[in-house]
Scaffold this motif. Structure first.
Motif, PDB file in Angstrom:
ATOM      1  N   GLY A 193       0.787  -1.232   0.000  1.00 54.20           N
ATOM      2  CA  GLY A 193       0.000   0.000   0.000  1.00 54.20           C
ATOM      3  C   GLY A 193       0.811   1.271   0.000  1.00 54.20           C
ATOM      4  N   HIS A 194       2.124   1.177  -0.203  1.00 59.49           N
ATOM      5  CA  HIS A 194       2.954   2.384  -0.235  1.00 59.49           C
ATOM      6  C   HIS A 194       3.238   2.857  -1.657  1.00 59.49           C
ATOM      7  N   GLY A 195       3.071   1.971  -2.637  1.00 59.96           N
ATOM      8  CA  GLY A 195       3.362   2.328  -4.014  1.00 59.96           C
ATOM      9  C   GLY A 195       2.153   2.874  -4.742  1.00 59.96           C
ATOM     10  N   ARG A 196       2.358   3.248  -5.981  1.00 55.87           N
ATOM     11  CA  ARG A 196       1.301   3.867  -6.788  1.00 55.87           C
ATOM     12  C   ARG A 196       0.168   2.898  -7.097  1.00 55.87           C
ATOM     13  N   LEU A 197       0.488   1.601  -7.252  1.00 54.38           N
ATOM     14  CA  LEU A 197      -0.508   0.659  -7.748  1.00 54.38           C
ATOM     15  C   LEU A 197      -0.816  -0.482  -6.793  1.00 54.38           C
ATOM     16  N   ASP A 198       0.038  -0.747  -5.823  1.00 54.60           N
ATOM     17  CA  ASP A 198      -0.195  -1.876  -4.920  1.00 54.60           C
ATOM     18  C   ASP A 198      -1.099  -1.473  -3.762  1.00 54.60           C
ATOM     19  N   SER A 199      -1.717  -2.480  -3.160  1.00 52.40           N
ATOM     20  CA  SER A 199      -2.580  -2.259  -2.006  1.00 52.40           C
ATOM     21  C   SER A 199      -2.512  -3.487  -1.110  1.00 52.40           C
ATOM     22  N   ALA A 200      -3.083  -3.400   0.086  1.00 49.02           N
ATOM     23  CA  ALA A 200      -3.070  -4.524   1.014  1.00 49.02           C
ATOM     24  C   ALA A 200      -3.726  -5.740   0.362  1.00 49.02           C
ATOM     25  N   GLY A 201      -3.008  -6.844   0.355  1.00 48.26           N
ATOM     26  CA  GLY A 201      -3.527  -8.063  -0.254  1.00 48.26           C
ATOM     27  C   GLY A 201      -3.298  -8.152  -1.750  1.00 48.26           C
ATOM     28  N   ASN A 202      -2.785  -7.084  -2.355  1.00 48.42           N
ATOM     29  CA  ASN A 202      -2.531  -7.057  -3.800  1.00 48.42           C
ATOM     30  C   ASN A 202      -1.105  -6.567  -4.064  1.00 48.42           C
ATOM     31  N   PRO A 203      -0.106  -7.413  -3.801  1.00 52.04           N
ATOM     32  CA  PRO A 203       1.288  -6.990  -3.991  1.00 52.04           C
ATOM     33  C   PRO A 203       1.632  -6.827  -5.462  1.00 52.04           C
ATOM     34  N   ILE A 204       2.635  -6.003  -5.715  1.00 50.02           N
ATOM     35  CA  ILE A 204       3.073  -5.728  -7.086  1.00 50.02           C
ATOM     36  C   ILE A 204       4.594  -5.677  -7.136  1.00 50.02           C
ATOM     37  N   LEU A 205       5.153  -6.336  -8.142  1.00 50.90           N
ATOM     38  CA  LEU A 205       6.577  -6.219  -8.439  1.00 50.90           C
ATOM     39  C   LEU A 205       6.740  -5.086  -9.443  1.00 50.90           C
ATOM     40  N   TYR A 206       7.457  -4.038  -9.041  1.00 53.92           N
ATOM     41  CA  TYR A 206       7.706  -2.903  -9.914  1.00 53.92           C
ATOM     42  C   TYR A 206       9.071  -3.057 -10.588  1.00 53.92           C
ATOM     43  N   GLY A 207       9.153  -2.742 -11.858  1.00 54.94           N
ATOM     44  CA  GLY A 207      10.415  -2.785 -12.579  1.00 54.94           C
ATOM     45  C   GLY A 207      10.369  -1.889 -13.796  1.00 54.94           C
ATOM     46  N   SER A 208      11.494  -1.820 -14.495  1.00 50.92           N
ATOM     47  CA  SER A 208      11.565  -1.021 -15.711  1.00 50.92           C
ATOM     48  C   SER A 208      12.739  -1.506 -16.552  1.00 50.92           C
ATOM     49  N   SER A 209      12.637  -1.298 -17.842  1.00 53.64           N
ATOM     50  CA  SER A 209      13.764  -1.588 -18.726  1.00 53.64           C
ATOM     51  C   SER A 209      14.751  -0.427 -18.761  1.00 53.64           C
ATOM     52  N   ASP A 210      14.386   0.699 -18.143  1.00 54.68           N
ATOM     53  CA  ASP A 210      15.260   1.869 -18.052  1.00 54.68           C
ATOM     54  C   ASP A 210      15.884   1.883 -16.661  1.00 54.68           C
ATOM     55  N   LEU A 211      17.169   1.547 -16.585  1.00 53.76           N
ATOM     56  CA  LEU A 211      17.817   1.392 -15.290  1.00 53.76           C
ATOM     57  C   LEU A 211      17.912   2.711 -14.533  1.00 53.76           C
ATOM     58  N   GLU A 212      18.117   3.820 -15.246  1.00 54.13           N
ATOM     59  CA  GLU A 212      18.199   5.113 -14.564  1.00 54.13           C
ATOM     60  C   GLU A 212      16.872   5.480 -13.913  1.00 54.13           C
ATOM     61  N   VAL A 213      15.774   5.149 -14.569  1.00 59.98           N
ATOM     62  CA  VAL A 213      14.466   5.396 -13.964  1.00 59.98           C
ATOM     63  C   VAL A 213      14.298   4.546 -12.704  1.00 59.98           C
ATOM     64  N   CYS A 214      14.763   3.282 -12.757  1.00 60.66           N
ATOM     65  CA  CYS A 214      14.695   2.424 -11.567  1.00 60.66           C
ATOM     66  C   CYS A 214      15.410   3.072 -10.393  1.00 60.66           C
ATOM     67  N   ASN A 284      -8.459  -8.247 -11.937  1.00 61.13           N
ATOM     68  CA  ASN A 284      -9.708  -9.018 -11.985  1.00 61.13           C
ATOM     69  C   ASN A 284     -10.099  -9.386 -13.414  1.00 61.13           C
ATOM     70  N   ALA A 285      -9.621  -8.606 -14.378  1.00 60.99           N
ATOM     71  CA  ALA A 285      -9.931  -8.884 -15.783  1.00 60.99           C
ATOM     72  C   ALA A 285      -8.969  -9.905 -16.395  1.00 60.99           C
ATOM     73  N   GLY A 286      -8.030 -10.408 -15.601  1.00 58.42           N
ATOM     74  CA  GLY A 286      -7.146 -11.459 -16.083  1.00 58.42           C
ATOM     75  C   GLY A 286      -5.796 -11.014 -16.594  1.00 58.42           C
ATOM     76  N   PHE A 287      -5.488  -9.733 -16.492  1.00 52.43           N
ATOM     77  CA  PHE A 287      -4.159  -9.265 -16.900  1.00 52.43           C
ATOM     78  C   PHE A 287      -3.109  -9.703 -15.877  1.00 52.43           C
ATOM     79  N   ASP A 288      -1.881  -9.907 -16.351  1.00 54.10           N
ATOM     80  CA  ASP A 288      -0.770 -10.261 -15.472  1.00 54.10           C
ATOM     81  C   ASP A 288      -0.120  -9.032 -14.842  1.00 54.10           C
ATOM     82  N   GLY A 289      -0.463  -7.870 -15.346  1.00 61.24           N
ATOM     83  CA  GLY A 289       0.117  -6.650 -14.812  1.00 61.24           C
ATOM     84  C   GLY A 289      -0.189  -5.467 -15.705  1.00 61.24           C
TER      85      GLY A 289
END
Length: 368
Positions: A193-214, A284-289
């Motif tokens: 629940g601290h990130g832009r998209l995750d919430s309690a019970g709904n964890p998210i792995l955040y990443g990027s192909s742009d290392l500087e942005v990471c 809920n619509a079946g997307f992986d992310g």
């Protein structure tokens, strides 16, 4: 709003293609220190006296370069951010006399620009879409109307496939066991629940192909031990791409779903609740992310937000849409715990050492 940045980028190239460079001012012509420093960055070395002040040894500016400098200082430099969107407080053109209040240290510079460019400065009254008056965005902020807009997002934004050879990165700061691949999965429940998209019970792995942005997204400091994992999907992953520019043919910015999502991901923490609702619906619509534009995209690329031509967003102008699309650096948000469940593999872990930090900046007027 005239796009002096775009005009300059096309026209200044002439000096590298054999076109004669004709200076009309130099950095020493300016009294305001910020404007002088910006002029020094913008100008080029020409071994002859300035035609305006006659001084030598300072960077010279053509008319094109002077227009760029003026736009960057007065227009971009007066940009006022609001909850959603932003607009400059000052504009200039060839048709109006100067009517803004000018600080005493800037007064002579304004007169110089008036004379050399034939322009006047005035307070800008933006079209209201620029400050968040966009109907789908307003509906997303209302509980009773939010769901219908989220359904449109799921239907109108494209799905993208992340393939097993599509590598991306994830940064960890001070991990307890740096070489453990599980340390690079979604954060544990106590941090949900601290990130832009995750919430309690709904964890998210955040990443990027742009290392500087990471690196920037993780707000690292010189005191941190920083590690970066290289990851690839174990299978094809279906993602909802919210970084895409929707080429809407009907309506204006006021009715634009594209503008709504663009503004949503350039907004601060007050926008997270809406973004999380979209993420939950995609899950809920079946997307992986999700693929979503990094909040730091424009800062990473050095671009002014919400550029317009006479009040029309560049995102609505077909000839500029590819350029606007390139301004969105895509981040990844993968639902659940993809490392733990084998959906994603960690192929390499390295320590990352900050060897230098550089800042690029420009100036703007006070009181704007």
């Amino acid at each position: 709003m005239i796009d002096y940045l775009g005009r300059f980028s096309e026209r200044i190239a002439g000096r590298f293609s054999g076109r004669k460079f004709t200076p009309i001012a130099c950095s020493a012509c300016f009294s305001d220190e910020g404007l002088r420093l910006d002029a020094e960055k913008t100008g080029i070395d020409v071994p002859r006296p300035c035609p305006n002040c006659t001084k030598t040894g300072f960077k010279k500016l053509s008319r094109d370069a002077l227009e760029l400098l003026t736009h960057r200082f007065f227009v971009w430099g007066s940009l006022q951010k609001v909850l959603f969107g932003a607009a400059p407080l000052i504009q200039f053109n060839e048709h109006q006399a100067t009517s803004i209040d000018v600080a005493p240290w800037l007064a002579n510079d304004v007169k110089l620009l008036e004379r050399l460019l034939g322009i006047g400065f005035f307070y800008y009254g933006p079209r209201l879409w620029m400050i968040g008056e966009v109907e789908p965005l307003k509906a997303l902020q209302k509980k009773g109307k939010q769901q219908s807009i989220i359904e449109r997002i799921l239907a109108e934004y494209p799905a993208r496939i992340l393939k097993p050879n599509d590598q991306f990165y994830r940064i960890r700061v001070n991990p307890s066991v740096p070489d453990d691949p599980q340390q690079y999965d979604s954060p544990p429940p106590q941090f949900a629940g601290h990130g832009r998209l995750d919430s309690a019970g709904n964890p998210i792995l955040y990443g990027s192909s742009d290392l500087e942005v990471c690196v920037h997204e993780c707000r690292v400091t010189a005191e941190d031990d920083i590690y970066v994992a290289s990851l690839i999907p174990s299978r094809e992953l279906r993602l909802l791409d919210l970084s895409a520019l929707l080429k809407e043919e009907d309506g204006t910015e006021f009715e634009s779903l594209d503008m709504s999502i663009h503004m949503l991901f350039l907004a601060g923490k007050h926008s997270y609740k809406i973004a999380r609702a979209i993420a939950d619906a995609a899950r809920n619509a079946g997307f992986d992310g999700l693929i979503y534009p990094s909040y730091f995209s424009l800062l990473r690329l050095g671009q002014m937000p919400f550029q317009t031509v006479y009040g029309i967003s560049h995102r609505r102008i077909p000839a500029l849409q590819d350029h606007e699309q390139a301004k969105a650096i895509p981040n990844l948000a993968l639902f659940g715990r993809p490392v733990q469940n084998g959906t994603v593999q960690v192929t390499c872990i390295d320590k990352l050492i900050l060897s230098a930090v550089r800042y690029q900046f420009h100036f703007g007027p006070t009181g704007a």
